[in-house]
Design an enzyme around this catalytic site. Structure first.
Site, PDB file in Angstrom:
ATOM      1  N   ASP A   1      32.241 -19.354 -19.359  1.00  0.00           N
ATOM      2  CA  ASP A   1      32.511 -18.063 -19.991  1.00  0.00           C
ATOM      3  C   ASP A   1      33.285 -17.161 -19.042  1.00  0.00           C
ATOM      4  O   ASP A   1      33.000 -17.104 -17.850  1.00  0.00           O
ATOM      5  CB  ASP A   1      31.162 -17.426 -20.369  1.00  0.00           C
TER       6      ASP A   1
ATOM      7  N   GLU B   1      37.163 -20.373 -20.320  1.00  0.00           N
ATOM      8  CA  GLU B   1      37.659 -19.338 -21.237  1.00  0.00           C
ATOM      9  C   GLU B   1      38.483 -18.339 -20.430  1.00  0.00           C
ATOM     10  O   GLU B   1      37.970 -17.704 -19.512  1.00  0.00           O
ATOM     11  CB  GLU B   1      36.486 -18.622 -21.907  1.00  0.00           C
TER      12      GLU B   1
END
Length: 553
Positions: free
Chosen positions: A208, A277
């Site tokens: 993330d 990401e």
């Protein structure tokens, strides 16, 4: 529903893989508390396997106060009781592997919850063993935060702590303090977390906000963005976060070295992979290129380039060309939807009657592109964005910016399994954590499973087509020039060369045949009519044609 036979692809299984994202909260509840759980994921694994995907990506299931739906972790090495236990995870992992599915888990390591023991200790004093594990800074002489950095969730990226009499940095909620990756002990601790899950048998990590790990030690002010310049889509227009060029609060050069540390750890375990990401505005593809180059950093990354409202040949050509130009030896993972954005059939369609056709066209386009692909639960049913009342919202981002921005709950509503059951088969509880959308019930799995013309079965056929043609997983890619509003590109590997004509407009397009097309043979794509190429080729609205081109010896 039958189990799909899979071909073993070795250590490079991730290259060209189709990954199915599971949002556990909304997938399947087995305990009648209105919230999905790990046993529910295990129960539905045969369904996922029937799609023909290679792997699942599990959004966070770790122990958490759930202020940001699990993206605020208080214990990286345990399962939150609402999702089950570590034994439930192990059973889910074993069943996935039995079905031939890899398991990728989310790792939210740029920040923790303020309830994490690390932060509790860090905030106690400026001299304790973890005092430098988070980003702390003194106020300006007038009591203001140390600089102008902003939180994506609104307001300053700094929160005052009365015990330490300092500000701490948070890129997201005030309850999500940022770790200080300039401290080697923090890096070591995070790598130990990854090792814990690798030892448990996971096949990889979705990282993330992977470019948020490091900040500039100088704490320089970010410059203002040019309001007339092209903006990235890291935040909605209603959010002042987009008014800055984020030069100093993320994407720092030190991050590259930490990517190599992550890769060195994963290289100790066979057949593992990472996908990062990257949210970096207009610099996203350059950051992706840096983080995936050289074979010693991340295996692949994805950006937000295809997660916006644009749906045109020009937009896709621009994004793909930028990737092909900048990312020479790296790898990308493309997606149209995930848990953070409006579902793509709602973003792309002009009227509800286009929904199913658009869903089929989009998976066909994804399957034909060079890169790995990520599918978000429910998109294989053609689910549109759910409309929710303000009182039903759970997303702090949406609550903060309502009504200009409705947040992310509309794409997070429960999966619809059975049109005749309460809450569409998601839960036996009186109330689901988010309401099941009425617009979704008629699109449930039981309605589509045995319908040959359904979106669900188109996904299955298209993913099978992709798996049958290695050229689509990792073959070369090149655009074919045209002055028409149509996306034309070729994929080539070995003896196979396929040319695709995607008409993304609402009107038919006629294309003059070139000498290459005159020698080509039409290829039947699932769900689309086959047209012989004569002197010209007509591609219907929102449609695609494919041709096998002879490979020159």
């Amino acid at each position: 529903m039958t189990e799909t036979k899979r071909v073993s692809r070795g250590a490079d299984w991730w290259r060209g893989a189709a990954i199915y994202q599971v949002y556990p909260r909304s997938f399947q509840d087995t305990t009648a508390d209105g919230i999905g759980d790990l046993q529910g994921v295990t129960l539905r694994l045969p369904y996922i396997a029937s799609l023909g995907v290679d792997a699942i990506w599990l959004s966070p299931f770790f122990k958490s106060p759930q202020a940001d739906m699990g993206y605020d972790v208080s214990d990286y090495c345990d399962v939150d009781p609402m999702f089950g236990t570590l034994s439930d995870f192990d059973e889910m992992l074993a069943e996935a592997h039995r079905l031939g599915l890899k398991v990728i888990i989310d790792q939210v390591i740029s920040h923790t919850s303020d309830q994490h023991p690390w932060f509790k200790e860090s905030r106690e004093s400026r001299t304790n063993a973890k005092s430098d594990w988070y980003v702390w800074a003194d106020p300006k002489p007038d009591g203001n935060p140390p600089n102008n950095w902003l939180s994506i969730f609104g307001g300053p990226a700094w929160e005052w702590d009365g015990v330490r009499r300092q500000f701490y940095m948070h890129n997201f909620l005030t309850s999500q303090p940022d770790l200080n990756f300039h401290n080697p002990d923090v890096q070591d601790a995070v790598l130990q977390v990854l090792k814990f899950w690798l030892d448990r048998g996971v096949d990889g990590f979705r990282l993330d906000t992977v470019n948020y790990y490091f900040h500039s030690k100088g704490l320089e002010n970010n410059p203002p963005a040019d309001p007339d310049a092209e903006m990235g889509n890291d935040a909605p227009e209603t959010n002042p976060y987009g008014m800055q060029i984020h030069l100093y609060d993320k994407s720092q050069p030190e991050n590259v070295a930490f990517m190599t540390r992550i890769r060195s750890l994963l290289d100790l375990y066979p057949d593992r992979a990472t996908v990062g990401e990257v949210g970096d505005g207009t610099r996203s593809l350059q950051t992706l290129a840096t983080y995936t180059s050289g074979g010693d950093k991340l295996h692949m990354c994805y950006t937000f380039d295809l997660l916006g409202p644009e749906f045109s040949a020009a937009h896709f050509r621009k994004c793909i060309s930028a990737f092909e130009t900048r990312v020479r030896d790296g790898w990308v993972c493309w997606a149209f939807s995930n848990h953070d954005v409006q579902r793509h059939v709602s973003r792309f369609i002009a009227n509800p009657g286009e929904r199913d056709h658009m869903a089929k066209l989009c998976i066909t386009l994804l399957s034909a592109m060079r890169g790995s692909i990520c599918l978000y639960q429910g998109e294989e049913l053609g689910l549109p964005e759910a409309e929710l009342a303000f009182e039903d919202l759970r997303d702090p981002y949406g609550i903060r910016f309502w009504p200009a921005f409705k947040g992310r709950d509309g794409c997070r509503t429960p999966m619809v399994w059975d049109s005749t059951a309460r809450h569409a088969g998601f839960t036996a509880a009186d109330k689901a954590w988010l309401p099941v959308s009425r617009s979704h019930t008629g699109l449930s799995v039981d309605k589509q499973d045995h319908d040959p013309a359904s979106v669900l079965n188109h996904y299955r056929r298209m993913l099978a087509f992709r798996n049958e043609h290695d050229v689509l997983r990792d073959g070369s890619f090149r655009f074919v020039d045209t002055n028409q509003d149509v996306l034309i590109f070729e994929r080539e590997k070995g003896e196979e060369r396929l040319r695709f004509y995607f008409n993304l407009t609402r009107a038919p397009v006629t294309i003059e045949a070139d000498a290459t097309l005159a020698k080509a043979a039409p290829v039947a794509l699932p769900g689309f009519a086959v047209e012989e190429a004569g002197d010209s080729l007509m591609v219907l609205p929102l449609s695609v044609q494919c041709y096998r081109i002879p490979v020159e010896k």
